[in-house]
Design a protein around this motif. Structure first.
Motif, PDB file in Angstrom:
ATOM      1  N   ASP A   1      16.539 -15.395 -14.401  1.00  0.00           N
ATOM      2  CA  ASP A   1      16.915 -15.662 -13.090  1.00  0.00           C
ATOM      3  C   ASP A   1      18.008 -16.863 -13.297  1.00  0.00           C
ATOM      4  O   ASP A   1      17.597 -17.608 -13.786  1.00  0.00           O
ATOM      5  CB  ASP A   1      15.997 -15.902 -11.831  1.00  0.00           C
ATOM      6  CG  ASP A   1      15.097 -14.748 -11.490  1.00  0.00           C
ATOM      7  OD1 ASP A   1      15.770 -13.606 -11.355  1.00  0.00           O
ATOM      8  OD2 ASP A   1      14.014 -14.685 -11.208  1.00  0.00           O
ATOM      9  N   TYR A   2      19.078 -16.735 -12.396  1.00  0.00           N
ATOM     10  CA  TYR A   2      20.026 -17.770 -12.469  1.00  0.00           C
ATOM     11  C   TYR A   2      20.375 -18.080 -11.009  1.00  0.00           C
ATOM     12  O   TYR A   2      21.621 -18.221 -10.659  1.00  0.00           O
ATOM     13  CB  TYR A   2      21.265 -17.502 -13.321  1.00  0.00           C
ATOM     14  CG  TYR A   2      21.158 -17.473 -14.788  1.00  0.00           C
ATOM     15  CD1 TYR A   2      20.806 -18.668 -15.544  1.00  0.00           C
ATOM     16  CD2 TYR A   2      20.753 -16.332 -15.609  1.00  0.00           C
ATOM     17  CE1 TYR A   2      20.781 -18.626 -16.992  1.00  0.00           C
ATOM     18  CE2 TYR A   2      20.635 -16.443 -16.842  1.00  0.00           C
ATOM     19  CZ  TYR A   2      20.586 -17.301 -17.670  1.00  0.00           C
ATOM     20  OH  TYR A   2      19.982 -17.599 -19.017  1.00  0.00           O
ATOM     21  N   GLY A   3      19.273 -18.187 -10.189  1.00  0.00           N
ATOM     22  CA  GLY A   3      19.806 -18.594  -8.737  1.00  0.00           C
ATOM     23  C   GLY A   3      19.642 -17.230  -7.914  1.00  0.00           C
ATOM     24  O   GLY A   3      19.292 -16.026  -8.441  1.00  0.00           O
ATOM     25  N   PRO A   4      19.833 -17.446  -6.572  1.00  0.00           N
ATOM     26  CA  PRO A   4      19.467 -16.421  -5.653  1.00  0.00           C
ATOM     27  C   PRO A   4      20.202 -14.934  -5.875  1.00  0.00           C
ATOM     28  O   PRO A   4      20.032 -13.836  -5.536  1.00  0.00           O
ATOM     29  CB  PRO A   4      19.567 -17.065  -4.172  1.00  0.00           C
ATOM     30  CG  PRO A   4      20.322 -17.952  -4.628  1.00  0.00           C
ATOM     31  CD  PRO A   4      20.200 -18.568  -6.012  1.00  0.00           C
ATOM     32  N   SER A   5      21.692 -15.233  -6.251  1.00  0.00           N
ATOM     33  CA  SER A   5      22.706 -14.330  -6.352  1.00  0.00           C
ATOM     34  C   SER A   5      22.887 -13.679  -7.820  1.00  0.00           C
ATOM     35  O   SER A   5      23.756 -12.841  -7.940  1.00  0.00           O
ATOM     36  CB  SER A   5      23.922 -14.620  -5.750  1.00  0.00           C
ATOM     37  OG  SER A   5      24.367 -15.824  -6.421  1.00  0.00           O
TER      38      SER A   5
END
Length: 117
Positions: free
Chosen positions: A37-41
């Motif tokens: 994951d690299y953030g919510p988007s």
């Protein structure tokens, strides 16, 4: 400039999705892919050979994954794309890990080129 060995090769595939969690579940369950994951988007996936990403920053386009090529020289490659008849659709921008631009080929297919430099 020394070649990386992957200059102008397909390097990454990006899917616009509506729900990253649902995409992770589907591809993880169906194919055993792993995720970062690299953030919510944004979420990167790996199938053990090729990496790609899921993003919620665009509309899903069934059959329209974004093909991303790698370039040792991003600006030089941008000039080559333009000289060959490509239309820049998103100018060079930075993101965690590098820079990239998007272009449309003469038939309208959108692709991107990235560099870690």
């Amino acid at each position: 400039m020394a070649s990386s060995g992957k200059d102008k090769c397909i390097d990454y595939v990006e899917f616009n999705v509506t729900d990253i969690g649902a995409a992770r579940s589907f591809y993880g369950d169906a194919f055993g892919w792993t995720f970062t994951d690299y953030g919510p988007s944004y979420c990167e996936f790996s199938d053990g050979h090729l990496k790609g990403g899921f993003t919620t920053e665009g509309k899903p386009r069934p059959g329209g994954a974004l093909i991303i090529l790698f370039a040792d020289d991003l600006q030089g490659t941008l000039k080559q794309v333009e000289q060959a008849g490509g239309k820049i659709t998103k100018p060079v921008f930075t993101f965690p890990g590098g820079r990239r631009f998007h272009f449309a080929d003469p038939d309208g297919y959108e692709l991107a080129v990235w560099s870690d430099k």
